[in-house]
Design a protein around this motif. Structure first.
Motif, PDB file in Angstrom:
ATOM      1  N   VAL A   1       0.828  -1.203   0.000  1.00  0.00           N
ATOM      2  CA  VAL A   1       0.000   0.000   0.000  1.00  0.00           C
ATOM      3  C   VAL A   1       0.865   1.256   0.000  1.00  0.00           C
ATOM      4  CG1 VAL A   1      -1.639   1.326   1.383  1.00  0.00           C
ATOM      5  CG2 VAL A   1      -1.845  -1.160   1.275  1.00  0.00           C
ATOM      6  N   SER A   2       0.509   2.216  -0.845  1.00  0.00           N
ATOM      7  CA  SER A   2       1.028   3.576  -0.683  1.00  0.00           C
ATOM      8  C   SER A   2      -0.093   4.371  -0.041  1.00  0.00           C
ATOM      9  CB  SER A   2       1.351   4.225  -2.032  1.00  0.00           C
ATOM     10  OG  SER A   2       2.418   3.588  -2.655  1.00  0.00           O
ATOM     11  N   TYR A   3       0.250   5.132   0.973  1.00  0.00           N
ATOM     12  CA  TYR A   3      -0.793   5.850   1.697  1.00  0.00           C
ATOM     13  C   TYR A   3      -0.424   7.328   1.713  1.00  0.00           C
ATOM     14  CZ  TYR A   3      -4.366   6.330   5.453  1.00  0.00           C
ATOM     15  OH  TYR A   3      -5.457   6.655   6.206  1.00  0.00           O
ATOM     16  N   LEU A   4      -1.240   8.130   1.056  1.00  0.00           N
ATOM     17  CA  LEU A   4      -1.062   9.580   1.143  1.00  0.00           C
ATOM     18  C   LEU A   4      -1.883  10.046   2.327  1.00  0.00           C
ATOM     19  CD1 LEU A   4      -1.354  11.090  -2.426  1.00  0.00           C
ATOM     20  CD2 LEU A   4       0.459  11.453  -0.775  1.00  0.00           C
ATOM     21  N   PHE A   5      -1.196  10.306   3.445  1.00  0.00           N
ATOM     22  CA  PHE A   5      -1.907  10.710   4.651  1.00  0.00           C
ATOM     23  C   PHE A   5      -2.415  12.143   4.508  1.00  0.00           C
ATOM     24  CE2 PHE A   5       1.221   7.538   5.857  1.00  0.00           C
ATOM     25  CZ  PHE A   5       0.455   6.664   6.613  1.00  0.00           C
ATOM     26  N   GLN A   6      -3.309  12.516   5.437  1.00  0.00           N
ATOM     27  CA  GLN A   6      -3.842  13.867   5.391  1.00  0.00           C
ATOM     28  C   GLN A   6      -2.723  14.909   5.566  1.00  0.00           C
ATOM     29  OE1 GLN A   6      -7.342  13.416   7.781  1.00  0.00           O
ATOM     30  NE2 GLN A   6      -8.471  14.955   6.655  1.00  0.00           N
ATOM     31  N   GLU A   7      -1.667  14.516   6.325  1.00  0.00           N
ATOM     32  CA  GLU A   7      -0.515  15.412   6.462  1.00  0.00           C
ATOM     33  C   GLU A   7       0.674  14.753   5.784  1.00  0.00           C
ATOM     34  OE1 GLU A   7      -2.222  14.116   9.223  1.00  0.00           O
ATOM     35  OE2 GLU A   7      -0.857  12.418   9.255  1.00  0.00           O
ATOM     36  N   PRO A   8       1.667  15.526   5.347  1.00  0.00           N
ATOM     37  CA  PRO A   8       2.703  14.954   4.466  1.00  0.00           C
ATOM     38  C   PRO A   8       3.587  13.855   5.089  1.00  0.00           C
ATOM     39  CG  PRO A   8       2.796  17.370   4.471  1.00  0.00           C
ATOM     40  CD  PRO A   8       1.831  16.981   5.527  1.00  0.00           C
ATOM     41  N   ARG A   9       3.831  13.910   6.393  1.00  0.00           N
ATOM     42  CA  ARG A   9       4.679  12.910   7.061  1.00  0.00           C
ATOM     43  C   ARG A   9       6.024  12.717   6.376  1.00  0.00           C
ATOM     44  NH1 ARG A   9       0.814   8.313   9.804  1.00  0.00           N
ATOM     45  NH2 ARG A   9      -0.969   9.669  10.168  1.00  0.00           N
ATOM     46  N   LEU A  10       6.749  13.796   6.195  1.00  0.00           N
ATOM     47  CA  LEU A  10       8.096  13.705   5.636  1.00  0.00           C
ATOM     48  C   LEU A  10       9.102  13.630   6.779  1.00  0.00           C
ATOM     49  CD1 LEU A  10       7.744  16.503   2.950  1.00  0.00           C
ATOM     50  CD2 LEU A  10       7.366  14.054   2.672  1.00  0.00           C
ATOM     51  N   LEU A  11      10.267  13.041   6.488  1.00  0.00           N
ATOM     52  CA  LEU A  11      11.334  13.025   7.482  1.00  0.00           C
ATOM     53  C   LEU A  11      12.002  14.406   7.475  1.00  0.00           C
ATOM     54  CD1 LEU A  11      13.005   9.594   6.617  1.00  0.00           C
ATOM     55  CD2 LEU A  11      11.174  10.049   8.273  1.00  0.00           C
ATOM     56  N   PRO A  12      11.919  15.142   8.569  1.00  0.00           N
ATOM     57  CA  PRO A  12      12.424  16.516   8.560  1.00  0.00           C
ATOM     58  C   PRO A  12      13.933  16.601   8.379  1.00  0.00           C
ATOM     59  CG  PRO A  12      11.535  15.949  10.731  1.00  0.00           C
ATOM     60  CD  PRO A  12      11.288  14.779   9.842  1.00  0.00           C
ATOM     61  N   TRP A  13      14.661  15.519   8.695  1.00  0.00           N
ATOM     62  CA  TRP A  13      16.116  15.549   8.589  1.00  0.00           C
ATOM     63  C   TRP A  13      16.612  14.990   7.262  1.00  0.00           C
ATOM     64  CZ3 TRP A  13      13.441  13.543  12.763  1.00  0.00           C
ATOM     65  CH2 TRP A  13      13.042  12.196  12.625  1.00  0.00           C
TER      66      TRP A  13
END
Ligand code: ADP
Ligand code: MG
Lengths: 250, 257
Positions: B75-87
Motif C-alpha cells: 500500500v502507498s498511503y497519502l496521509f492527510q498530512e505529508p509525514r516527511l522526514l524533517p532531517w
C-alpha cells in the motif's frame, strides 16, 4: 542577528573585566595570598604551570580519561536507552538502578570506585556512574517522543527495521543525545578531576590540584582550576559546533 | 465481472472520554472496491473516511467484519498530512521508500522523473522545513507514486493547494495512474476532484456510516474538463439529487461541497 551577537560579546567582555577588577580589589583587602591570591600571582603561576614538564601529560591524561569514560557511557547509554524505549521489560529493570545512581552522593560512588578499581581507572568508572543516568534518562525520553506517524509511514512503505532505526529513531533522538552530551561532557570532566584528587593517579590534573593544595600554593589551585575551566569550555564549544552541523535541517 | 475487493459487515468502535463511552463509526458496513479503478469516498467531516482507509491499510483492526482481497497487498498511503522526514532532503525523502527495491542508477532516474512531475526538481536539496505546506504535500504525492504498491490510498491529498497546481497534479495523477492502473481509494471533500478522477463515487453519511449514494462516472477520462461541461452537469444533478432524497439533505450537500 550579527550585530546583536557582537554586542553580546562586548557585554560579556565588560563583565569579565569588572570581575577581574573586583578580584584584584578584594584580594588586596584580604592581603594574604594563601587565602586569596591576586590575579597577577595567579597569572604568573598559570604561565609557570603551562610551561612545566608535567603540564601536557596531566592535561592529556585527564582529557583521555574523561573522553574514554564519556564515549563508553554515551555508547552504552544509547544502546540501553533505545532498547529500553522499545522493549519495556528492560526499562522497568533499569528504572530503580537509575534512581539509585542518581540519588547516591558522588563521594560514595568515588569511594566505591576506589575500592573496586586502581587509581587510573577509578575516575573513569566514577564519571560513568554519574553521567550514565543523565544521558540514559534523556534518551529514553527521546525514544518516547519519536513521531508515531513517521513510524506508521515507514511501516506502510515496508521499510526494514534496521533502516527505521537508523533513519527515524536515531535522528529523532539526536537532539536529546546532544542536549545530554552538552551537560554530561562538562560534568564528567569535573567528576573525573574530583576522583583524581582522591585516587591520585601518577600524572593528572586532579593530582596536580591536590599537590598545589598540600604545598599551600593557592595560586596554583586557582591556575589549575582555570585550566579545567578552559578545557570544559573547549568541550562545550565542540558540542555546540557538532549540534549546529547535525541539526542544520531545523 | 470485474474483480473487486470486498468490505463486508465491517464494525468499528472507538472508546471516547477515557473509555466511558463508545463511538460506533461503522456497524455492519459493506462496500465493494473495484480493482484497478479509482474509487472515491466522499462524506461530511467526521463520518469515518480516514478510519476506513486506516482499516483498509491495516493500521486499524476491525472489531468485526471482513476485508476480502486486501491481504498481502502493498500500500502507498497519502496521509492527510505529508509525514516527511524533517532531517532528510526532498530527494532523500522520496528515495527513502525505494532504497531497498531498486539499484542506485534506477532510483536516481525514477526520483528525478517524479520530482519533475510534481514540479519540485529545483527544490530537491531542500529540507522539508524550508518548504510551504503545498510543496510538502507534493513531495508526499511523489513518494506515494514511486513506491511500487498494489494499492494507493489517498486522504484528501489536494486539500489546500491552489487550483492551478491542483489541476496540474490531478493531470499528473491521471498520467501516472494510467501507466500501471493501481487500485486507488481516494477520499475527498471536493465533488470536482471526485468527478475528475473517479471511476466510482461513494457518498457516506452517518454515524454509524452508511452509503448514502453510489454512482459511476461514465464520462471517458479524455473528455473530462475539471469543473466544466459534462462534469459540471453531473455535479449539479448529484447535488440536486442529494437535496430531495433526504430529510436534512442540504446540510449534507453543503457539508461535502
Ligand atoms: N483513534 C480514535 N479514537 C477515538 N475517536 C476517533 C479516533 N479516530 C477517529 N475517531 C472519531 O471517529 C469519527 C470518524 O473519524 P474520521 O475517520 O477521522 O473522519 P473523517 O476522516 O471522515 O473526517 C470522528 O468522530 C472521530 O472523532
Ligand atoms: Mg479525515
Amino acid at each position: 542577528m550579527k550585530p546583536s551577537i557582537s554586542k553580546d560579546k562586548r557585554y560579556t567582555l565588560g563583565a569579565v573585566l569588572f570581575l577581574l577588577i573586583l578580584w584584584e580589589i578584594v584580594s588586596r583587602i584580604v592581603g594574604a595570598g594563601i587565602l586569596l591570591p591576586r590575579p597577577g600571582e595567579t597569572w604568573k603561576e598559570l604561565v609557570q604551570i603551562v610551561g612545566s614538564e608535567d603540564f601536557w601529560p596531566a592535561v592529556i591524561g585527564t582529557t583521555t580519561r574523561s573522553l574514554i569514560g564519556f564515549s563508553l557511557t554515551l555508547f552504552t547509554a544509547v544502546l540501553f536507552a533505545v532498547t529500553a524505549g522499545l522493549w519495556k521489560p528492560l526499562y522497568y529493570l533499569f528504572a530503580p538502578l537509575v534512581v539509585i545512581t542518581k540519588a547516591a552522593p558522588p563521594i560514595s560512588i568515588i569511594l566505591l570506585a576506589l575500592i573496586w578499581l586502581g587509581t587510573d581507572k577509578a575516575p573513569v568508572l566514577v564519571g560513568f556512574l554519574v553521567i550514565f543516568p543523565i544521558i540514559y534518562t534523556n534518551i529514553v525520553a527521546g525514544v518516547d517522543n519519536v513521531d508515531a506517524k513517521l513510524i506508521e509511514m515507514a511501516a506502510m512503505y515496508r521499510i526494514r527495521r534496521l533502516r527505521r532505526l537508523s533513519e527515524i529513531y536515531l535522528p529523532s533522538i539526536m537532539p536529546y543525545v546532544l542536549a545530554a552530551c552538552s551537560t554530561a561532557l562538562g560534568l564528567n570532566l569535573r567528576v573525573v578531576i574530583m576522583a583524581e584528587v582522591l585516587s591520585q593517579p601518577p600524572i593528572s590534573m586532579g593530582t596536580s590540584l591536590q599537590s598545589a593544595r598540600i604545598f599551600l600554593n593557592t595560586a596554583g589551585v586557582f591556575a589549575w582550576t582555570m585550566v579545567a575551566i578552559a578545557l570544559a569550555a573547549l568541550f562545550d564549544y565542540s558540542v555546540s559546533f557538532l549540534r549546529k552541523k547535525l541539526e542544520a535541517w531545523r | 465481472m470485474h474483480k473487486s475487493l470486498q468490505v463486508t459487515n465491517l464494525t468499528k468502535e472507538f472508546n471516547t472520554t477515557q473509555g466511558l463511552n463508545t463511538l460506533k463509526v461503522y456497524e455492519k458496513f459493506s462496500l465493494s472496491i473495484p480493482e484497478n479503478k479509482v474509487t472515491c469516498i466522499m462524506g461530511p467531516s467526521g463520518c469515518g473516511k480516514t478510519t476506513l482507509l486506516n482499516l483498509v491499510s491495516g493500521l486499524l483492526k476491525p472489531d468485526a467484519g471482513e476485508l476480502k482481497g486486501f491481504d498481502g497487498k502493498t500500500v502507498s498511503y497519502l496521509f492527510q498530512e505529508p509525514r516527511l522526514l524533517p532531517w532528510r532532503t526532498v530527494w532523500q525523502n522520496i528515495d527513502f521508500v525505494i532504497k531497498d527495491i531498486y539499484p542506485k542508477r534506477q532510483r536516481e532516474e525514477i526520483v528525478s522523473r517524479y520530482l519533475k512531475m510534481v514540479d519540485l526538481h529545483d527544490f530537491s536539496h531542500y529540507w522539508p522545513g524550508r518548504l510551504s505546506g503545498g510543496m510538502k504535500q507534493r513531495v508526499s504525492i511523489a513518494r506515494a507514486f514511486v513506491f511500487p504498491s498494489d494499492m494507493l490510498l489517498m486522504d484528501e491529498p489536494f486539500k489546500g493547494l491552489d487550483l492551478q497546481l491542483k489541476i496540474s497534479l490531478l493531470d499528473s495523477f491521471t498520467a501516472l495512474w494510467q501507466q500501471d492502473l493501481r487500485t486507488v481509494i481516494f477520499v475527498t471533500h471536493d465533488f470536482d476532484e471526485a468527478l475528475y478522477l473517479g471511476d466510482h463515487i461513494y457518498i457516506l453519511s452517518g454515524l454509524p456510516a452508511n452509503v448514502n449514494k453510489s454512482l459511476a462516472v461514465t464520462i471517458p477520462r479524455e473528455e473530462r474538463r475539471y469543473g466544466e461541461g459534462k462534469l459540471k452537469e453531473q455535479k449539479e444533478e448529484l447535488l440536486a439529487g442529494l437535496c430531495c432524497r433526504q430529510e436534512q439533505p442540504c446540510v449534507l450537500a453543503q457539508a461535502i461541497s
